[in-house]
Scaffold this active site. Structure first.
Site, PDB file in Angstrom:
ATOM      1  N   LYS A  33      42.696  36.603  42.518  1.00 20.16           N
ATOM      2  CA  LYS A  33      42.315  37.968  42.190  1.00 20.16           C
ATOM      3  C   LYS A  33      42.875  38.427  40.846  1.00 20.16           C
ATOM      4  O   LYS A  33      42.134  38.905  39.982  1.00 20.16           O
ATOM      5  CB  LYS A  33      42.822  38.887  43.300  1.00 20.16           C
ATOM      6  CG  LYS A  33      42.615  40.349  43.048  1.00 20.16           C
ATOM      7  CD  LYS A  33      43.487  41.162  43.964  1.00 20.16           C
ATOM      8  CE  LYS A  33      44.925  41.053  43.536  1.00 20.16           C
ATOM      9  NZ  LYS A  33      45.791  42.060  44.193  1.00 20.16           N
ATOM     10  N   THR A  34      44.178  38.250  40.676  1.00 16.53           N
ATOM     11  CA  THR A  34      44.800  38.717  39.437  1.00 16.53           C
ATOM     12  C   THR A  34      44.264  37.940  38.239  1.00 16.53           C
ATOM     13  O   THR A  34      44.071  38.489  37.162  1.00 16.53           O
ATOM     14  CB  THR A  34      46.323  38.563  39.524  1.00 16.53           C
ATOM     15  OG1 THR A  34      46.772  39.158  40.738  1.00 16.53           O
ATOM     16  CG2 THR A  34      46.999  39.253  38.357  1.00 16.53           C
ATOM     17  N   ASP A 217      42.717  47.554  40.500  1.00 18.60           N
ATOM     18  CA  ASP A 217      43.304  46.514  41.345  1.00 18.60           C
ATOM     19  C   ASP A 217      43.555  47.086  42.742  1.00 18.60           C
ATOM     20  O   ASP A 217      43.779  48.293  42.880  1.00 18.60           O
ATOM     21  CB  ASP A 217      44.629  46.078  40.705  1.00 18.60           C
ATOM     22  CG  ASP A 217      45.214  44.865  41.386  1.00 18.60           C
ATOM     23  OD1 ASP A 217      44.466  44.119  42.047  1.00 18.60           O
ATOM     24  OD2 ASP A 217      46.432  44.650  41.253  1.00 18.60           O
ATOM     25  N   GLU A 218      43.524  46.258  43.770  1.00 23.55           N
ATOM     26  CA  GLU A 218      43.803  46.699  45.148  1.00 23.55           C
ATOM     27  C   GLU A 218      43.005  47.942  45.509  1.00 23.55           C
ATOM     28  O   GLU A 218      43.547  48.933  46.013  1.00 23.55           O
ATOM     29  CB  GLU A 218      45.306  47.004  45.326  1.00 23.55           C
ATOM     30  CG  GLU A 218      46.227  45.871  44.954  1.00 23.55           C
ATOM     31  CD  GLU A 218      46.394  44.841  46.062  1.00 23.55           C
ATOM     32  OE1 GLU A 218      45.553  44.802  46.993  1.00 23.55           O
ATOM     33  OE2 GLU A 218      47.359  44.060  45.997  1.00 23.55           O
ATOM     34  N   GLN A 248      42.714  43.296  53.812  1.00 23.58           N
ATOM     35  CA  GLN A 248      44.138  43.468  53.527  1.00 23.58           C
ATOM     36  C   GLN A 248      44.500  44.941  53.362  1.00 23.58           C
ATOM     37  O   GLN A 248      45.497  45.271  52.720  1.00 23.58           O
ATOM     38  CB  GLN A 248      44.532  42.685  52.276  1.00 23.58           C
ATOM     39  CG  GLN A 248      44.479  41.193  52.473  1.00 23.58           C
ATOM     40  CD  GLN A 248      45.072  40.446  51.296  1.00 23.58           C
ATOM     41  OE1 GLN A 248      46.278  40.422  51.102  1.00 23.58           O
ATOM     42  NE2 GLN A 248      44.220  39.844  50.499  1.00 23.58           N
ATOM     43  N   ARG A 614      50.217  34.489  53.729  1.00 32.08           N
ATOM     44  CA  ARG A 614      51.307  34.320  52.755  1.00 32.08           C
ATOM     45  C   ARG A 614      51.722  32.859  52.647  1.00 32.08           C
ATOM     46  O   ARG A 614      52.368  32.450  51.691  1.00 32.08           O
ATOM     47  CB  ARG A 614      52.566  35.123  53.156  1.00 32.08           C
ATOM     48  CG  ARG A 614      52.439  36.628  53.218  1.00 32.08           C
ATOM     49  CD  ARG A 614      51.800  37.211  52.009  1.00 32.08           C
ATOM     50  NE  ARG A 614      50.358  37.377  52.223  1.00 32.08           N
ATOM     51  CZ  ARG A 614      49.480  37.539  51.252  1.00 32.08           C
ATOM     52  NH1 ARG A 614      49.876  37.557  50.009  1.00 32.08           N
ATOM     53  NH2 ARG A 614      48.192  37.678  51.509  1.00 32.08           N
TER      54      ARG A 614
END
Length: 766
Positions: A33-34, A217-218, A248, A614
């Site tokens: 994503k980043t 973002d997010e 998420q 994670r």
DNA sequence: TGTACTTAAGTTTTT
DNA sequence: CTTAAGTACA
């Protein structure tokens, strides 16, 4: 250019190279994503579609913003200075500082953090004689923040009942007080920016024209106001690149609206939603488990993670008799993994609530395993730092009543509660800020001279602020306020003294960065209005903002290789080779409180999804049949989330020395492997679900515990699994009364905890 | 004003 | 159990 995009997968590539149109990128955990976000920016700049100044990239945390900037400067040869990359609040702060007049704010307005906000609310509530029982400060704070985050001013809040009307009134008074003092809380930063832009067409158009590309973002974490803010800045011709993952979304409790994703698709006429589903982090079994769990949720946009890296190891599941044993198990496994070469810092021990860390820490400490707990106090939240900063705030703005109240008698200088009350009364009668009325000599006598002394200190600091360097100013604060002397005399003041010295250090570093333009408050010439005031004033204001907006890491001392302990919430965005998810019991995770709320279970399930994803290679899930909670034992059954994982992906760990017997399933461990007696299968799979391999791992019964837990007069033992005709399976957790009056408390898998009359309840051992 | 005791409550958290 | 906040008292 090709250098930037050549190693992207097709979906990433598509996202990065989209033409100038708004888009929604559904980015699964570990899907890069980043990378997509930053590469998109680099691509836009490098292909000449936009100059750096035309980029607005917004995140939730400073960490994410920093990460983005770091990656960008590695990708782009040009400097990233002209770009606006930051948190929602950081960017709003920047806008408000630049346009303070349009925003009706003093140039050196202060930012209240949550603690400051609460003390202001308490002060105000007390002054109004508000009943603390009926209107707890905490609730007032929530009311105000919720309203602001929904974009509502006090006059816009609907008040159906007297209670709400009173809170609404308080909200109005609170805002008035903030305006008098020249302070803004976090939510106000957003709301004020929104209103300032909305009512000032020139300004709005300036920024709408400037920000050709907006990246978020997010996105699933945005609240109503943040979404409105984005829409406003985008205008009709804007281009918003929203990256998020509805699976998420775990912050509904603080106002996040996943629904914004659907709104966005509708409002911006999104034609195509790009899904990033290839995962570069976890091995196959882990992803399969995550997919299986999240598939149970109904409210989803839909997404399935995959990897081409192979299945990897099975998930390891351990059923402990109690919390201590769970911790002991984790300690052993951590040791083993460490011996095999996995760095401690590459392993995480996750839990649902902070209270669970205690037992775990205790075991780790005894085993001498280095560990680091996230979630403690941050640097700028420490008492001594807040005190020093309060002096600094008064040097910048003497009308800051919160700062005034905090230090007017700290270190103690003989100004008692009565004197402070007098000041406050005078202040309420419209005589101005506390500092103002103090100067007018409202309080006489000995306290009066103490107050005069205090005023003299602040006045001196205000003078010094004009000439001294920031770090020197703080040095002077520590001396003249007597803070340093005070802590030096305290028996446990050593740490605090060190922190104060660290503050001087931090200030010097900050000033350095600021002068080199690394801190965003130093505005670029492209902006409409130039900053005013002396350079010293600007630096001071920037440092104060920095302290409020970026209170520091919640991390313990860095450096050494140490196991990472944190809540699942704080693990979001991180990854580790080895992950332990502990406390997987009904009531704990999913948490009891979540079951009351609509959609609460689904949010908990997303939390589980976050936890699982994670892990890179190895994932442990553990639960305990009993654990101490609030000083009392609490008996639990395995979390539904464990049951939702296909058994084929799991391996149940049973320690050799724990194999006692192969008799009927016990009870005490909440199931030790087989929760349902469906012939060895473990419930969720049906058919030939393997579950624990019975030949190698006989279902154990822990005898001693079993015996101890059985009170003679009752047909059931605490901790025993039982079946109820209507409620299904559960575990006995308590008894009350005797004989015919006896009641039994059972925690059911599906219906929660219930008290039943033993005489009537048709319970059978399960 | 400061210390010692009582009492209540106890998901998750960034800015 | 543990912690924070409030109250009573010297």
């Amino acid at each position: 250019m090709s250098r930037l995009v050549s190693s992207l997968n097709p979906q990433q590539h598509q996202a990065v190279t989209l033409p100038r149109e708004s888009a929604l990128i559904l980015a699964g955990a570990g899907s890069g994503k980043t990378r997509v976000l930053t590469t998109r920016i680099a691509y836009l700049v490098e292909s000449g579609q936009v100059s750096p100044g035309g980029i607005l990239a917004v995140t939730f945390t400073n960490k994410a913003a920093r990460e983005m900037l770091t990656r960008l400067s590695a990708m782009l040869p040009i400097n990233t200075r002209g770009m606006w990359v930051g948190t929602f609040h950081g960017l709003c702060n920047r806008l408000l500082r630049t346009h303070f007049r349009d925003a009706d704010l003093p140039q050196l307005f202060q930012i209240l953090d949550s603690g400051d906000q609460q003390s202001l609310i308490k002060r105000l509530a007390k002054a109004q004689g508000l009943d603390e029982e009926k209107y707890p400060p905490r609730q007032l704070q929530n009311f105000i923040n919720n309203a602001k985050e929904a974009g509502l001013r006090a006059n816009a809040v609907e008040a159906g009942d007297e209670f709400t009307r009173r809170m609404m009134q308080f909200y109005a008074d609170y805002d008035a007080q903030c305006n008098r003092e020249g302070v803004v809380d976090f939510a106000e930063l957003m709301l004020r920016t929104f209103e300032t832009l909305a009512r000032n067409l020139n300004l709005l158009q300036h920024y709408q024209n400037r920000f050709r590309f907006i990246l978020v973002d997010e996105f699933q974490d945005t609240n109503k106001l943040q979404y409105k803010w984005i829409k406003l800045l985008a205008g009709t011709n804007g281009c918003v690149f929203a990256v998020g993952d509805d699976d998420q979304s775990i912050y509904r409790f603080r106002g996040a609206e996943v629904g914004n994703m659907n709104e966005f698709v509708r409002d911006f006429g999104i034609r195509e939603v790009i899904k990033l589903e290839q995962n570069y982090r976890s091995q196959g079994n882990i992803l399969d488990a995550a997919n299986a769990i999240i598939a149970q949720n109904k409210a989803r946009l839909g997404k399935n993670l995959w990897t081409d890296e192979g299945k990897g190891e099975p998930l390891r599941i351990y059923a402990a008799a109690n919390d201590n044993e769970e911790a002991a198990f984790i300690v052993d496994e951590v040791r083993q993994l460490h011996r095999e070469g996995m760095a401690l810092s590459d392993m995480a021990l996750l839990y649902r609530s902070n209270a669970q860390s205690r037992v775990l820490e205790h075991s780790l400490f005894r085993a001498k395993i280095a560990y680091k707990v996230y979630g403690g106090l941050r640097f700028f939240e420490r008492q001594e730092i807040k005190h020093a900063m309060a002096y600094l705030r008064l040097a910048a703005n003497p009308d800051d009543d919160t700062a005034f109240s905090r230090v007017v008698n700290f270190p103690p200088r003989g100004i008692g509660a009565r004197s402070i009350e007098q000041l406050q009364e005078a202040s309420e009668q419209g005589m101005g800020s506390l500092m103002h009325v103090a100067k007018n000599g409202v309080v006489g006598g000995r306290s009066g001279s103490s107050i005069a002394q205090f005023i003299a200190i602040i006045e001196g600091l205000r003078k010094s602020a004009e000439t001294l360097r920031l770090s020197e100013l703080i040095e002077e604060i520590l001396e003249r306020s007597n803070l340093r002397q005070f802590y030096a005399a305290e028996k446990d003041g050593q740490d605090r003294l060190e922190n104060l010295n660290e503050l001087i250090n931090a200030a010097a570093l900050f000033a350095d960065d600021y002068e080199h333009g690394l801190e965003p408050a130093g505005e670029s010439q492209a902006d409409v209005e130039q900053l005013e005031g002396t350079p010293e004033q600007q630096l001071l204001a920037a440092f104060l903002s920095h302290a409020s907006l970026e209170a520091g890491e919640r991390e313990a001392a860095a450096g050494q290789d140490a196991l990472q302990l944190m809540t699942i919430h704080s693990a979001k965005g991180l990854e580790f080779s080895g992950v332990f998810i502990s406390g997987l019991e009904e009531g704990l995770f999913p948490h009891d409180n979540s079951m009351l709320e609509d959609g609460g279970i689904e949010e908990e399930r997303r939390l589980m999804y976050v936890a699982i994803t994670r892990a890179r290679k190895r994932l442990y899930l553990s639960y305990a049949g009993s654990r101490m909670l609030h000083g009392q034992p609490r008996y639990g059954i395995v979390s539904r989330f464990v049951e939702e994982i296909p058994p084929a992906l799991c391996k149940w760990i049973v320690l050799p020395e724990k194999q006692f017997d192969t008799g009927r399933q016990s009870a005490f461990g909440g199931g030790w492997g087989n929760r349902n007696n469906n012939g060895g299968g473990w419930s969720s799979g049906g058919g030939r679900a393997p579950g624990p391999d019975k030949d190698r791992y006989p279902t154990p019964v822990k005898r001693e515990s079993f015996e101890k837990a059985r009170p003679d007069e009752h047909p059931f033992a605490i901790g025993q699994n039982v079946r109820h005709a209507k409620f299904g399976e559960g575990v006995v957790i308590n008894f009350e009364g005797r004989g015919l009056d006896a009641r039994i408390q059972v925690r059911f898998a599906s219906d929660g905890t219930k008290w039943l009359a033993l005489q009537y309840a048709k319970l059978t051992p399960a």
